[in-house]
Design an enzyme around this catalytic site. Sequence first.
Site, mmCIF file in Angstrom:
data_model
loop_
_atom_site.group_PDB
_atom_site.id
_atom_site.type_symbol
_atom_site.label_atom_id
_atom_site.label_comp_id
_atom_site.label_asym_id
_atom_site.label_seq_id
_atom_site.Cartn_x
_atom_site.Cartn_y
_atom_site.Cartn_z
ATOM 1 N N CYS A 2 -2.874 -10.132 -3.412
ATOM 2 C CA CYS A 2 -1.784 -10.108 -2.459
ATOM 3 C C CYS A 2 -2.062 -9.067 -1.381
ATOM 4 O O CYS A 2 -3.152 -8.518 -1.298
ATOM 5 C CB CYS A 2 -0.476 -9.770 -3.176
ATOM 6 S SG CYS A 2 -0.154 -10.797 -4.630
ATOM 7 N N LEU A 48 -0.125 -14.059 -3.200
ATOM 8 C CA LEU A 48 -1.022 -15.132 -3.627
ATOM 9 C C LEU A 48 -0.869 -15.176 -5.142
ATOM 10 O O LEU A 48 -1.349 -14.292 -5.848
ATOM 11 C CB LEU A 48 -2.468 -14.835 -3.229
ATOM 12 C CG LEU A 48 -3.508 -15.917 -3.551
ATOM 13 C CD1 LEU A 48 -3.243 -17.187 -2.764
ATOM 14 C CD2 LEU A 48 -4.916 -15.416 -3.249
ATOM 15 N N ASN A 72 -1.077 -5.101 -5.467
ATOM 16 C CA ASN A 72 -2.128 -6.045 -5.092
ATOM 17 C C ASN A 72 -3.219 -5.993 -6.148
ATOM 18 O O ASN A 72 -3.756 -4.916 -6.422
ATOM 19 C CB ASN A 72 -2.703 -5.662 -3.719
ATOM 20 C CG ASN A 72 -3.980 -6.416 -3.386
ATOM 21 O OD1 ASN A 72 -4.165 -7.558 -3.798
ATOM 22 N ND2 ASN A 72 -4.860 -5.779 -2.626
ATOM 23 N N GLY A 73 -3.560 -7.129 -6.746
ATOM 24 C CA GLY A 73 -4.630 -7.164 -7.733
ATOM 25 C C GLY A 73 -4.245 -7.915 -8.982
ATOM 26 O O GLY A 73 -3.315 -8.732 -8.974
#
Length: 606
Positions: A2, A48, A72-73
């Site tokens: 993301c 995402l 994010n990750g």
Amino acid sequence: MCGFCGFTGSKYGDEDIIKKMTERLAHRGPDGVGFHVTGAVSLGFRRLSFFDLEHGGQPMNSADGRLTIVFNGEIYNHRELRDDLEKMGRTFKTTSDTEVLLHLFEEYGEKMMVSLRGMFAFVIYNHETGELFAARDFFGIKPLYYGIADGELLFASEIKAFLDYPGFVKEVNKTALESYLSFQYSVLDETFFRGIYKLPAAHFMRYRDGKLSIERYWQAEFRPDENLSIEEIEEQIDSIVKNSVEYHQRADVVIGSLLSGGVDSSYVAAVADKVEKTFTVGFDYDGFSEIEHAKNLSAEKGVENISKIISTDEFWEAMPTIQYHMDEPLADPAAIALYFVCKLAREHVKGVLSGEGADELFGGYGIYHEPLSLAPMMKLPMPVRRALGFLAKKIPFAFKGKNYFIRASKTIEERFIGNANIFSEAERAEILASPLKTHTTWDITAPYYAQVAHADDITKMQYLDIHLWLVGDILLKADKMSMANSLESRVPFLDKEVFAVAAKIPTRYRMNKINGKYALRRAAKRNFRDKREKKRLGFPVPTRHWLREEKYYSIVQKAFQQDFMSEYFNIEKILALLTRHKNGKEDNARKIWTIFMFALWHEEFF
């Protein structure tokens, strides 16, 4: 995978600001968008989705509303961590790894970091205390940028998000340019945008009441076990690589695999039992394609290989877009090949496995053989080696062994700054319009060499590359080129448990007279029917040839002659580099490319 951004304070607390900043990151997360705006903090997020596709949206609040996270990750061991937390009485509303991070932080605070297995950058804001906690993964797979503007903290997954913050003043950091010319990537903590920094890998930071503190929570240390046999090492490597690949395949969506043809990506693809498609690109130049090998390996595994030949024109046309997505100049041509293979993969899957990190951890780069090659000279006293090197330099013509004597006259600390060493300090002083001489290459590498002063030269080289080259070049392009195409790239070799095995391998089983990554290659061969060694190319790019063709020579020449370039470079000097290369008198391809990428980046952002 993301993207997020945010800032503290209410000075620019208008929701329109955070929305504009977040829109800059739309490519990182086309599946969803979210915001959290208070008088104290503004957070934006693009998603995402890979886990809990329906309920894993962000920003996410803790059950009591005290904490808010953007992340994010992927946390690959989130299921195991969740089980442990549930046994402690914690309850969950989602099956996402984001919620696991929130509960871990509530339970353990900063001590949670060592329990994580994954790639990550995240920010947690405490609404009661006003403290912001941010962290970046062990190897720097995921980026996290920050800076102070108008007295407030800014943070984001990409620098471009800051462009829409009213208090941010955009200015080129010329100090970053100077070191970039030697390293080919942005090597300093401060980026090419003055006042914007990268949180280093394996570090966390806290921000409260205008005060910022940064601490390291994990250290990559090589501790060779000389009692291990090659058979024991081989077994341990194969076991942990398969374990890591299994974890990295965890997702609620289909995962593919990038396949360049080298042993690293081939190994990952060979043991990834859930992968059904592999992806490869090549160029319309003889000797610059690994598609045939990739197809053969994929056929052996029984999966489909999807490939593409990149035309020279489309490669050159894509470069401005690529430099925009990169945020900072990067002079590694392989980034563009990676952009195209990620674009190809995104047409079929949302995520891929990739082979980054194996060379640094297991000793694979050809340059790591240099201490072995120089071993005969190392038996001579240093004053003798210095004298031979001095004499070799003074001889005005080239002869066989000249460079050998010169390199042998230097210590590893003097001659090795990483896998790229483009312009020497003297050369960059000659081509720059106003040399600053703020940082020598030694200023940058010395702290890392000091930490491994006791180690052999090969281990020193690996250690330096893990802390500089890997995060500054390899992982930068892996993140930015995959995310430019809304694709998640997962790197199974860069797992702390894999490193724990790699750290025990004696140097002779990493690099020896047979080849690099000796132990890893032995482990990988267990999984291939065709045991023959293949020379690694790794998405090679024919830049040297292109720069001798009139069409592409002219493109670069025009870029060098733009008005703004004279602010940074001696135009006459850099044009001479280009001309001598075109005429075949010198191979200046890497030097030219380094300057050219800066020109494209500057044109995109300034």
